[in-house]
Design a protein around this motif. Structure first.
Motif, short mmCIF file in Angstrom:
data_model
loop_
_atom_site.label_atom_id
_atom_site.label_comp_id
_atom_site.label_asym_id
_atom_site.label_seq_id
_atom_site.Cartn_x
_atom_site.Cartn_y
_atom_site.Cartn_z
N HIS A 4 18.58 3.93 -15.78
CA HIS A 4 16.41 4.51 -16.31
C HIS A 4 16.39 5.12 -16.57
CE1 HIS A 4 15.33 0.48 -14.90
NE2 HIS A 4 15.71 0.50 -13.33
N SER A 5 15.81 5.76 -17.41
CA SER A 5 15.45 7.19 -17.70
C SER A 5 15.46 8.30 -16.48
CB SER A 5 14.01 6.88 -19.15
OG SER A 5 13.60 8.39 -19.08
N GLN A 6 15.80 9.15 -16.82
CA GLN A 6 16.02 10.08 -15.14
C GLN A 6 14.82 10.97 -15.51
OE1 GLN A 6 19.34 12.46 -17.24
NE2 GLN A 6 20.63 12.23 -14.56
N GLU A 7 13.80 10.80 -16.74
CA GLU A 7 12.67 11.69 -16.93
C GLU A 7 11.76 10.97 -16.18
OE1 GLU A 7 9.65 14.49 -17.14
OE2 GLU A 7 11.76 14.02 -16.94
N ILE A 8 11.05 9.56 -16.59
CA ILE A 8 10.31 8.25 -16.27
C ILE A 8 10.98 8.13 -14.60
CG2 ILE A 8 8.92 5.98 -16.52
CD1 ILE A 8 10.48 6.43 -19.45
N VAL A 9 11.93 7.81 -13.95
CA VAL A 9 11.58 7.27 -12.75
C VAL A 9 11.82 8.69 -11.33
CG1 VAL A 9 14.16 8.05 -10.57
CG2 VAL A 9 14.38 6.15 -12.78
N ARG A 10 12.09 10.00 -12.29
CA ARG A 10 10.90 11.45 -11.88
C ARG A 10 9.65 11.05 -11.78
NH1 ARG A 10 8.12 16.13 -12.39
NH2 ARG A 10 9.42 15.59 -14.89
N LEU A 11 8.70 10.47 -12.16
CA LEU A 11 7.83 10.33 -12.82
C LEU A 11 6.70 9.36 -11.65
CD1 LEU A 11 7.35 11.18 -16.65
CD2 LEU A 11 6.15 12.68 -14.65
N PHE A 12 7.99 8.34 -11.71
CA PHE A 12 7.83 7.62 -10.51
C PHE A 12 8.14 7.92 -9.26
CE2 PHE A 12 8.33 3.10 -9.06
CZ PHE A 12 6.92 2.53 -9.75
N VAL A 13 8.17 8.44 -9.04
CA VAL A 13 8.64 8.90 -7.66
C VAL A 13 7.45 10.25 -7.26
CG1 VAL A 13 10.32 10.39 -6.51
CG2 VAL A 13 11.11 8.55 -7.58
N GLU A 14 7.17 11.21 -8.03
CA GLU A 14 6.24 11.72 -8.09
C GLU A 14 5.14 11.24 -8.07
OE1 GLU A 14 6.60 14.79 -10.98
OE2 GLU A 14 8.59 15.75 -9.72
N ASN A 15 4.14 9.64 -7.88
CA ASN A 15 3.83 9.86 -8.80
C ASN A 15 3.21 8.55 -7.17
OD1 ASN A 15 2.05 11.67 -10.39
ND2 ASN A 15 3.93 11.66 -11.35
N ILE A 16 4.06 7.56 -7.32
CA ILE A 16 4.31 6.36 -6.20
C ILE A 16 4.46 6.52 -5.64
CG2 ILE A 16 4.65 3.87 -6.04
CD1 ILE A 16 3.62 4.62 -8.64
N PRO A 17 3.37 6.10 -3.86
CA PRO A 17 3.57 6.67 -2.18
C PRO A 17 4.82 5.94 -1.83
CG PRO A 17 1.56 5.96 -3.05
CD PRO A 17 2.26 5.70 -4.39
N ALA A 18 5.53 7.09 -1.35
CA ALA A 18 7.12 6.37 -0.47
C ALA A 18 6.39 5.81 0.37
CB ALA A 18 7.41 8.06 0.08
N TYR A 19 5.17 6.74 0.91
CA TYR A 19 5.04 5.91 2.31
C TYR A 19 2.97 5.75 2.66
CZ TYR A 19 8.53 7.81 4.14
OH TYR A 19 10.41 8.23 4.04
N PRO A 20 2.84 4.22 2.12
CA PRO A 20 1.95 4.73 1.80
C PRO A 20 0.50 3.83 3.29
CG PRO A 20 2.56 2.16 0.80
CD PRO A 20 3.69 3.00 1.49
N PRO A 21 -0.34 4.16 3.38
CA PRO A 21 -0.97 3.99 4.29
C PRO A 21 -1.45 3.21 6.00
CG PRO A 21 -2.39 4.75 2.70
CD PRO A 21 -0.93 4.67 2.37
N GLY A 22 -0.81 2.84 6.20
CA GLY A 22 -0.15 1.81 7.49
C GLY A 22 0.71 1.80 7.72
N THR A 23 1.28 2.97 6.97
CA THR A 23 2.82 2.50 7.66
C THR A 23 2.93 3.17 9.06
OG1 THR A 23 3.39 2.81 5.33
CG2 THR A 23 5.84 2.89 6.89
N LYS A 24 4.50 2.36 9.25
CA LYS A 24 4.31 3.36 11.42
C LYS A 24 5.29 4.08 10.32
CE LYS A 24 4.37 1.19 15.52
NZ LYS A 24 4.39 0.44 16.04
N VAL A 25 5.78 5.73 11.28
CA VAL A 25 6.79 5.88 10.58
C VAL A 25 7.32 6.64 12.70
CG1 VAL A 25 6.90 6.71 8.44
CG2 VAL A 25 5.45 8.28 10.08
N LYS A 26 8.86 6.98 12.48
CA LYS A 26 9.35 8.47 13.16
C LYS A 26 9.47 9.51 12.70
CE LYS A 26 12.75 8.77 16.89
NZ LYS A 26 13.78 8.25 17.32
N MET A 27 8.50 10.74 13.34
CA MET A 27 9.16 12.17 11.88
C MET A 27 9.70 12.83 12.61
SD MET A 27 6.72 11.71 11.11
CE MET A 27 6.29 13.37 10.22
N SER A 28 10.67 14.11 12.52
CA SER A 28 11.34 14.87 12.72
C SER A 28 11.62 15.22 14.16
CB SER A 28 11.95 15.72 11.80
OG SER A 28 10.83 17.04 11.50
#
Length: 325
Positions: free
Chosen positions: A257-281
């Motif tokens: 994939h294109s590096q530039e578009i992957v970067r935009l995708f990562v910046e604009n698509i939620p990595a952790y959608p609401p409702g995701t249970k997580v462990k913090m640092s």
């Protein structure tokens, strides 16, 4: 409300938050009820993998970042009708496709954040169509970020919506070729939209198909669709959490994939959608409650104290892993 894998359902603590549909798009189980064990087994036999539930942990989480279920199902119906028309070798109802595209563009334009409902929350017979709707929603978010105008967004959306249309057509050629050959003969469909179907399996390094195009030889819309297509497959079919799916895309940046578009995708698509249970640092467990601006720095609520904080305001505090039910 939160999204869970069907295997994580607990009848004692959870009830359905959104309805479950059958292959005919009829409500099989309504929201607001518990799932009887015999129905749970039936859902497993239907290979439904995700469900939305309400429980004490997710209290107050609205998941407004989702397209509402009735609109999603209406969109799936239109895509299904379109594909079945093509399969029957009848004329494409372009007006209906354009009407759906206008609705999806409007949904993306009016939201800062939009997350997808996994296509595997439906029966197998509907997944191809749900996948196409999801890919379109993802692609439009990137098109919006790039600054495409309304006509360009329409062409991108038509291409993404119909990128897999070749899968329902007869012939020995790859579905990308069959789809392109069909769409390019439709006078009202832009040739650029047809090229999305043609090129969405081409890779940035030239190792893709059907023509082994590379880099700038691949049209921008097809590059966007390719990333959205892979992300949707990873999250829905392979049940990979969104943050891990994004990491996989980053690993393929510059090759597939294109590096530039992957970067935009990562910046604009939620990595952790609401409702995701997580462990913090800091060792505490929390649940993501909402996303205001930064896709990787949402609001979280601690499970023990119920304190809600914005990770933007706590730059040293990190999500270290997701937690199953």
């Amino acid at each position: 409300m939160r999204l869970i894998l069907l295997d994580e359902y607990n009848e004692q603590t959870m009830q359905l938050a959104k309805p479950i549909y059958d292959r005919h798009r009829r409500v099989l189980l309504a929201a607001g009820r518990k799932i009887d064990p015999k129905y749970l087994e039936r859902l497993k036999q239907m290979d439904i993998r995700y469900i939305f539930v309400d429980d004490a942990v997710s209290e107050g989480i609205t998941m407004e970042e989702l397209l509402d279920m009735p609109s999603w199902m209406d969109a799936i119906e239109i895509v299904q009708q379109t594909f079945e028309t093509v399969k029957a070798k009848q004329s494409l109802d372009v007006r209906n496709v354009f009407k759906l595209v206008a609705m999806l563009v409007d949904e993306v334009n009016k939201r800062k954040v939009l997350t997808i409902i996994p296509s595997t929350s439906l029966e197998a017979d509907l997944r191809l169509y749900a996948h196409c709707v999801n890919v379109t929603l993802l692609a439009l978010q990137i098109g919006k970020k790039i600054g495409l105008n309304s006509l360009q967004l329409r062409d991108l959306a038509v291409g993404a919506l119909l990128h897999d249309i070749g899968k329902v057509m007869d012939g020995k050629e790859e579905h990308t070729v069959k789809g392109f050959e069909y769409l390019r003969k439709e006078r009202e469909v832009s040739l650029l939209a047809a090229h999305v179907a043609y090129q969405h399996h081409e890779f940035h390094d030239g190792t893709g198909a059907p023509r082994g195009l590379n880099g700038e030889q691949i049209h921008l819309y097809a590059k966007i669709c390719a990333i959205a297509n892979e992300f949707e497959h990873l999250v829905s079919s392979q049940q990979i959490p969104p943050h891990e799916a994004l990491e996989i895309l980053m690993a393929k940046s510059g090759s597939h994939h294109s590096q530039e578009i992957v970067r935009l995708f990562v910046e604009n698509i939620p990595a952790y959608p609401p409702g995701t249970k997580v462990k913090m640092s800091n060792g505490k467990e929390a649940i993501v409650t909402k996303i205001i601006s930064h896709m990787q720095r949402p609001y979280v609520r601690y499970l023990d104290t119920h304190e809600e904080i914005s990770l933007i305001d706590h730059p040293s505090l990190l999500i270290v892993e997701t937690v199953s039910v």
